[in-house]
Design an enzyme around this catalytic site. Structure first.
Site, PDB file in Angstrom:
ATOM      1  N   GLY A  10      27.222  -9.750  48.625  1.00 26.34           N
ATOM      2  CA  GLY A  10      27.264  -9.788  50.082  1.00 26.34           C
ATOM      3  C   GLY A  10      26.088 -10.559  50.671  1.00 26.34           C
ATOM      4  O   GLY A  10      25.243 -11.093  49.940  1.00 26.34           O
ATOM      5  N   LEU A  12      23.291  -9.687  52.417  1.00 26.03           N
ATOM      6  CA  LEU A  12      21.937  -9.224  52.125  1.00 26.03           C
ATOM      7  C   LEU A  12      21.622  -9.333  50.644  1.00 26.03           C
ATOM      8  O   LEU A  12      20.494  -9.677  50.263  1.00 26.03           O
ATOM      9  CB  LEU A  12      21.745  -7.787  52.616  1.00 26.03           C
ATOM     10  CG  LEU A  12      20.356  -7.192  52.413  1.00 26.03           C
ATOM     11  CD1 LEU A  12      19.271  -8.041  53.070  1.00 26.03           C
ATOM     12  CD2 LEU A  12      20.310  -5.753  52.959  1.00 26.03           C
ATOM     13  N   THR A 102      22.648   1.016  59.955  1.00 26.86           N
ATOM     14  CA  THR A 102      22.946   0.190  61.116  1.00 26.86           C
ATOM     15  C   THR A 102      22.505   0.814  62.441  1.00 26.86           C
ATOM     16  O   THR A 102      22.424   2.046  62.564  1.00 26.86           O
ATOM     17  CB  THR A 102      24.464  -0.065  61.182  1.00 26.86           C
ATOM     18  OG1 THR A 102      24.812  -0.739  62.390  1.00 26.86           O
ATOM     19  CG2 THR A 102      25.250   1.247  61.145  1.00 26.86           C
ATOM     20  N   ASP A 103      22.268  -0.043  63.433  1.00 29.33           N
ATOM     21  CA  ASP A 103      21.997   0.409  64.797  1.00 29.33           C
ATOM     22  C   ASP A 103      23.226   1.061  65.422  1.00 29.33           C
ATOM     23  O   ASP A 103      23.127   1.762  66.432  1.00 29.33           O
ATOM     24  CB  ASP A 103      21.539  -0.765  65.673  1.00 29.33           C
ATOM     25  CG  ASP A 103      22.577  -1.873  65.765  1.00 29.33           C
ATOM     26  OD1 ASP A 103      23.226  -2.175  64.737  1.00 29.33           O
ATOM     27  OD2 ASP A 103      22.742  -2.455  66.848  1.00 29.33           O
ATOM     28  N   TYR A 126      32.961   2.754  62.248  1.00 31.75           N
ATOM     29  CA  TYR A 126      31.954   2.164  61.375  1.00 31.75           C
ATOM     30  C   TYR A 126      30.624   2.904  61.497  1.00 31.75           C
ATOM     31  O   TYR A 126      30.032   3.333  60.492  1.00 31.75           O
ATOM     32  CB  TYR A 126      31.781   0.684  61.711  1.00 31.75           C
ATOM     33  CG  TYR A 126      30.549   0.047  61.110  1.00 31.75           C
ATOM     34  CD1 TYR A 126      30.430  -0.115  59.741  1.00 31.75           C
ATOM     35  CD2 TYR A 126      29.502  -0.387  61.923  1.00 31.75           C
ATOM     36  CE1 TYR A 126      29.291  -0.697  59.185  1.00 31.75           C
ATOM     37  CE2 TYR A 126      28.369  -0.967  61.383  1.00 31.75           C
ATOM     38  CZ  TYR A 126      28.264  -1.115  60.014  1.00 31.75           C
ATOM     39  OH  TYR A 126      27.143  -1.677  59.466  1.00 31.75           O
TER      40      TYR A 126
END
Length: 284
Positions: A10, A12, A102-103, A126
């Site tokens: 992926g 990252l 995640t934010d 998500y």
């Protein structure tokens, strides 16, 4: 320190590989998706038994935010059960886990910098499944770092910057959302911060926030992309209501980075400076 990267193919994962090469770090291992399948505990156990990692970086995730609203079970399987599987195998083999979140675990209805201990209240599937994964890690494994990030982009995989460059070359005019505010994050910078945490030798486990400095709307981000790439395209600001999506997004999800900076001495670049670096690599 032997480090295993899960989700290596992926965005990252590819950035971690690039930064490791840049820094001459040869202790990172990047197994393929079959060997590093976070949904297959037996394969993970075999992989850990072979590699004997000190650290595990989990980059594997379901990140299709809108599709997640229809694929709830699959999204939860990867983001919650997958995270739990990794935490359990890390515990079994004595490895420290660095898990990327995640934010979107936040509601984002208030204009204030989000701290690690602020109440998480996801408004889409998500974000909910990523929060569930976080909680399972916290309840399973003491030796963990959970790093929440936002608006990731890089030279690798599909992301907003590459999409804008493609559309900017094809069209004369674009309409971009101007009332969602966040912090773009160059995944190369995030990869560097993760490797800095490993190199620090500190055992300051817990949740951390990392994104580039500054805050912008998607509209401002797009304008920056076109300015820095000398792309001649007209950009029109529009409200979220003019571009409805399956998943609701936070209106304001700018995170406070003071904890990761003070704990590990990590310098966080300004978003536009990092964007300039990325674009120079993309268009060179």
């Amino acid at each position: 320190m032997k480090t295993l990267v899960l989700g290596a193919s992926g965005q990252l994962g590819q950035c971690l590989k690039a930064v490791a090469v840049e820094r001459n770090i040869d202790t990172l291992d990047f197994p393929d998706e079959a060997a590093g399948n976070i949904l297959n505990v037996e394969k993970l156990q075999n992989l850990f038994a072979e590699k004997k990692p000190d650290f595990v970086i989990n980059c594997a995730a379901y990140t299709a935010v809108d599709k997640a609203e229809d694929e709830i079970e699959l999204c939860r399987l990867i983001n919650q059960q997958g995270a739990l599987n990794v935490a359990q195998v890390c515990k079994e083999f004595g490895a420290t886990l660095i898990h990327v979140s995640t934010d979107f675990v936040f509601e984002g209805n208030e204009i204030t910098l989000l701290k690690e201990d602020d109440i998480a209240k996801p408004i889409n599937v998500y974000g909910l499944t990523k929060l569930e994964g976080e909680k399972d890690i916290e309840n399973t494994l003491v030796k963990h770092y959970i790093i929440r990030t936002s608006w990731l982009y890089s030279e690798y995989a599909n992301n907003f910057v590459k999409t804008m460059l493609k559309l900017g070359a094809e069209r004369d005019e674009l309409s971009i959302i101007a009332d969602q505010i966040g912090s773009p994050t160059y995944a190369i910078d995030l990869a560097g911060a993760i490797l800095d945490i490993i190199a620090s030798g500190k055992e300051a486990y817990g949740v951390y926030h990392y994104s580039n400095e500054g805050s912008v709307s998607w509209f401002d981000f797009a304008k920056g992309i076109f300015e820095l790439s000398s792309t001649n395209v007209k950009v029109n600001p529009i409200p979220t209501s003019a571009y409805p999506t399956k998943a609701t997004r936070p209106k304001f999800s700018v995170m406070d980075k003071s904890k990761i900076k003070s704990t590990f001495g990590i310098a966080v670049p300004y978003w536009r400076d990092s964007l300039k670096v990325c674009i120079s690599r993309l268009v060179s």
